[in-house]
Design a protein around this motif. Structure first.
Motif, PDB file in Angstrom:
ATOM      1  N   MET A  14       0.844  -1.195   0.000  1.00  0.00           N
ATOM      2  CA  MET A  14       0.000   0.000   0.000  1.00  0.00           C
ATOM      3  C   MET A  14       0.882   1.249   0.000  1.00  0.00           C
ATOM      4  O   MET A  14       1.866   1.310   0.726  1.00  0.00           O
ATOM      5  N   THR A  15       0.501   2.219  -0.836  1.00  0.00           N
ATOM      6  CA  THR A  15       1.285   3.453  -0.917  1.00  0.00           C
ATOM      7  C   THR A  15       0.460   4.721  -0.736  1.00  0.00           C
ATOM      8  O   THR A  15       1.031   5.800  -0.617  1.00  0.00           O
ATOM      9  N   CYS A  16      -0.879   4.602  -0.742  1.00  0.00           N
ATOM     10  CA  CYS A  16      -1.710   5.804  -0.682  1.00  0.00           C
ATOM     11  C   CYS A  16      -3.099   5.497  -0.131  1.00  0.00           C
ATOM     12  O   CYS A  16      -3.438   4.343   0.120  1.00  0.00           O
ATOM     13  N   ALA A  17      -3.893   6.536   0.021  1.00  0.00           N
ATOM     14  CA  ALA A  17      -5.253   6.387   0.547  1.00  0.00           C
ATOM     15  C   ALA A  17      -6.122   5.535  -0.380  1.00  0.00           C
ATOM     16  O   ALA A  17      -7.010   4.821   0.093  1.00  0.00           O
ATOM     17  N   GLY A  32     -19.000 -12.631   6.224  1.00  0.00           N
ATOM     18  CA  GLY A  32     -18.628 -12.843   7.620  1.00  0.00           C
ATOM     19  C   GLY A  32     -17.796 -11.727   8.214  1.00  0.00           C
ATOM     20  O   GLY A  32     -17.663 -11.628   9.427  1.00  0.00           O
ATOM     21  N   VAL A  33     -17.206 -10.866   7.373  1.00  0.00           N
ATOM     22  CA  VAL A  33     -16.434  -9.729   7.875  1.00  0.00           C
ATOM     23  C   VAL A  33     -17.421  -8.607   8.188  1.00  0.00           C
ATOM     24  O   VAL A  33     -18.150  -8.151   7.319  1.00  0.00           O
ATOM     25  N   SER A  34     -17.442  -8.180   9.451  1.00  0.00           N
ATOM     26  CA  SER A  34     -18.370  -7.119   9.848  1.00  0.00           C
ATOM     27  C   SER A  34     -17.710  -5.743   9.855  1.00  0.00           C
ATOM     28  O   SER A  34     -18.380  -4.744   9.632  1.00  0.00           O
ATOM     29  N   GLU A  35     -16.407  -5.686  10.116  1.00  0.00           N
ATOM     30  CA  GLU A  35     -15.675  -4.415  10.086  1.00  0.00           C
ATOM     31  C   GLU A  35     -14.276  -4.666   9.567  1.00  0.00           C
ATOM     32  O   GLU A  35     -13.651  -5.667   9.903  1.00  0.00           O
ATOM     33  N   ALA A  36     -13.773  -3.729   8.774  1.00  0.00           N
ATOM     34  CA  ALA A  36     -12.407  -3.790   8.273  1.00  0.00           C
ATOM     35  C   ALA A  36     -11.838  -2.378   8.282  1.00  0.00           C
ATOM     36  O   ALA A  36     -12.353  -1.500   7.595  1.00  0.00           O
ATOM     37  N   PHE A  37     -10.834  -2.162   9.103  1.00  0.00           N
ATOM     38  CA  PHE A  37     -10.149  -0.870   9.170  1.00  0.00           C
ATOM     39  C   PHE A  37      -8.718  -1.073   8.716  1.00  0.00           C
ATOM     40  O   PHE A  37      -7.998  -1.904   9.267  1.00  0.00           O
ATOM     41  N   THR A  42       0.532   2.170   9.657  1.00  0.00           N
ATOM     42  CA  THR A  42       1.008   0.927  10.277  1.00  0.00           C
ATOM     43  C   THR A  42       1.024  -0.233   9.287  1.00  0.00           C
ATOM     44  O   THR A  42       1.459  -1.331   9.631  1.00  0.00           O
ATOM     45  N   ARG A  43       0.518   0.032   8.076  1.00  0.00           N
ATOM     46  CA  ARG A  43       0.443  -0.983   7.026  1.00  0.00           C
ATOM     47  C   ARG A  43      -0.221  -2.257   7.547  1.00  0.00           C
ATOM     48  O   ARG A  43       0.318  -3.367   7.419  1.00  0.00           O
ATOM     49  N   SER A  44      -1.412  -2.065   8.126  1.00  0.00           N
ATOM     50  CA  SER A  44      -2.118  -3.216   8.678  1.00  0.00           C
ATOM     51  C   SER A  44      -3.625  -3.075   8.511  1.00  0.00           C
ATOM     52  O   SER A  44      -4.145  -1.979   8.307  1.00  0.00           O
ATOM     53  N   ALA A  45      -4.298  -4.218   8.611  1.00  0.00           N
ATOM     54  CA  ALA A  45      -5.755  -4.273   8.571  1.00  0.00           C
ATOM     55  C   ALA A  45      -6.217  -4.877   9.892  1.00  0.00           C
ATOM     56  O   ALA A  45      -5.681  -5.893  10.339  1.00  0.00           O
ATOM     57  N   THR A  46      -7.200  -4.246  10.516  1.00  0.00           N
ATOM     58  CA  THR A  46      -7.807  -4.765  11.730  1.00  0.00           C
ATOM     59  C   THR A  46      -9.234  -5.164  11.384  1.00  0.00           C
ATOM     60  O   THR A  46      -9.981  -4.353  10.836  1.00  0.00           O
ATOM     61  N   LEU A  47      -9.588  -6.403  11.690  1.00  0.00           N
ATOM     62  CA  LEU A  47     -10.856  -6.961  11.247  1.00  0.00           C
ATOM     63  C   LEU A  47     -11.679  -7.504  12.401  1.00  0.00           C
ATOM     64  O   LEU A  47     -11.141  -8.039  13.364  1.00  0.00           O
ATOM     65  N   ILE A  63      -7.257  -9.852   0.046  1.00  0.00           N
ATOM     66  CA  ILE A  63      -6.205  -8.826  -0.017  1.00  0.00           C
ATOM     67  C   ILE A  63      -5.287  -9.089  -1.203  1.00  0.00           C
ATOM     68  O   ILE A  63      -4.956  -8.175  -1.967  1.00  0.00           O
ATOM     69  N   GLU A  64      -4.879 -10.330  -1.373  1.00  0.00           N
ATOM     70  CA  GLU A  64      -3.986 -10.668  -2.487  1.00  0.00           C
ATOM     71  C   GLU A  64      -4.671 -10.476  -3.829  1.00  0.00           C
ATOM     72  O   GLU A  64      -4.048  -9.999  -4.789  1.00  0.00           O
ATOM     73  N   ASP A  65      -5.953 -10.821  -3.928  1.00  0.00           N
ATOM     74  CA  ASP A  65      -6.694 -10.625  -5.171  1.00  0.00           C
ATOM     75  C   ASP A  65      -6.824  -9.140  -5.505  1.00  0.00           C
ATOM     76  O   ASP A  65      -6.959  -8.776  -6.681  1.00  0.00           O
ATOM     77  N   ALA A  66      -6.787  -8.277  -4.482  1.00  0.00           N
ATOM     78  CA  ALA A  66      -6.845  -6.831  -4.703  1.00  0.00           C
ATOM     79  C   ALA A  66      -5.482  -6.275  -5.126  1.00  0.00           C
ATOM     80  O   ALA A  66      -5.363  -5.091  -5.449  1.00  0.00           O
ATOM     81  N   GLY A  67      -4.448  -7.112  -5.107  1.00  0.00           N
ATOM     82  CA  GLY A  67      -3.128  -6.698  -5.575  1.00  0.00           C
ATOM     83  C   GLY A  67      -2.128  -6.360  -4.487  1.00  0.00           C
ATOM     84  O   GLY A  67      -1.076  -5.780  -4.771  1.00  0.00           O
ATOM     85  N   TYR A  68      -2.410  -6.768  -3.250  1.00  0.00           N
ATOM     86  CA  TYR A  68      -1.520  -6.445  -2.127  1.00  0.00           C
ATOM     87  C   TYR A  68      -1.050  -7.733  -1.475  1.00  0.00           C
ATOM     88  O   TYR A  68      -1.521  -8.814  -1.794  1.00  0.00           O
ATOM     89  N   GLY A  69      -0.097  -7.613  -0.553  1.00  0.00           N
ATOM     90  CA  GLY A  69       0.448  -8.792   0.103  1.00  0.00           C
ATOM     91  C   GLY A  69       0.106  -8.829   1.578  1.00  0.00           C
ATOM     92  O   GLY A  69      -0.280  -7.824   2.173  1.00  0.00           O
ATOM     93  N   VAL A  70       0.257 -10.017   2.165  1.00  0.00           N
ATOM     94  CA  VAL A  70       0.029 -10.211   3.600  1.00  0.00           C
ATOM     95  C   VAL A  70       1.210 -10.989   4.154  1.00  0.00           C
ATOM     96  O   VAL A  70       1.587 -12.025   3.602  1.00  0.00           O
ATOM     97  N   GLU A  71       1.795 -10.478   5.232  1.00  0.00           N
ATOM     98  CA  GLU A  71       2.874 -11.192   5.909  1.00  0.00           C
ATOM     99  C   GLU A  71       2.224 -12.197   6.852  1.00  0.00           C
ATOM    100  O   GLU A  71       1.883 -11.881   7.982  1.00  0.00           O
ATOM    101  N   ARG A  72       2.029 -13.412   6.388  1.00  0.00           N
ATOM    102  CA  ARG A  72       1.268 -14.427   7.124  1.00  0.00           C
ATOM    103  C   ARG A  72       1.832 -14.722   8.505  1.00  0.00           C
ATOM    104  O   ARG A  72       1.096 -14.971   9.443  1.00  0.00           O
ATOM    105  N   GLU A  73       3.153 -14.717   8.626  1.00  0.00           N
ATOM    106  CA  GLU A  73       3.759 -15.066   9.910  1.00  0.00           C
ATOM    107  C   GLU A  73       3.545 -14.006  10.979  1.00  0.00           C
ATOM    108  O   GLU A  73       3.786 -14.227  12.149  1.00  0.00           O
ATOM    109  N   ARG A  74       3.022 -12.837  10.596  1.00  0.00           N
ATOM    110  CA  ARG A  74       2.804 -11.756  11.555  1.00  0.00           C
ATOM    111  C   ARG A  74       1.326 -11.475  11.811  1.00  0.00           C
ATOM    112  O   ARG A  74       0.989 -10.462  12.410  1.00  0.00           O
TER     113      ARG A  74
END
Length: 77
Positions: A14-17, A32-37, A42-47, A63-74
Motif C-alpha cells: 500500500m502506498t496511498c489512501a 462474515g467480515v463485519s468491520e475492516a479498518f 502501520t500498514r495493517s488491517a484490523t478486522l 487482499i492478495e486478489d486486490a493486488g496487495y500482500g500479507v505477511e502471514r507469519e505476523r
C-alpha cells in the motif's frame, strides 16, 4: 448472537489512501467480515469477523486478489 473474532494482519504494497480504500473494500466483500479498518501508517488491517462464516485464508486471498500482500507469519489474533 454470532461470535465475533478480532484479527490484525500486516498488509504490504500500500502506498496511498486509494490503496487503503481498495483493501477495505476487498475485505468488506468477504462474507462474515463485519468491520475492516486499514491503516496506511502501520500498514495493517484490523478486522472483526464471524469465524463460522469465514477464516483467515479467505481474508488473505481477498487482499492478495486486490493486488496487495500479507505477511502471514505476523498475523495477530
Amino acid at each position: 448472537m454470532a461470535e465475533t473474532s478480532q484479527l490484525r494482519m500486516p498488509v504490504s504494497g500500500m502506498t496511498c489512501a486509494s490503496c487503503v480504500r481498495r483493501v477495505e473494500k476487498a475485505l468488506a466483500a468477504v462474507s462474515g467480515v463485519s468491520e475492516a479498518f486499514v491503516n496506511l501508517a502501520t500498514r495493517s488491517a484490523t478486522l472483526s469477523f464471524d469465524p463460522s462464516k469465514t477464516d483467515t485464508s479467505e481474508m488473505v486471498r481477498a487482499i492478495e486478489d486486490a493486488g496487495y500482500g500479507v505477511e502471514r507469519e505476523r498475523i495477530e489474533a
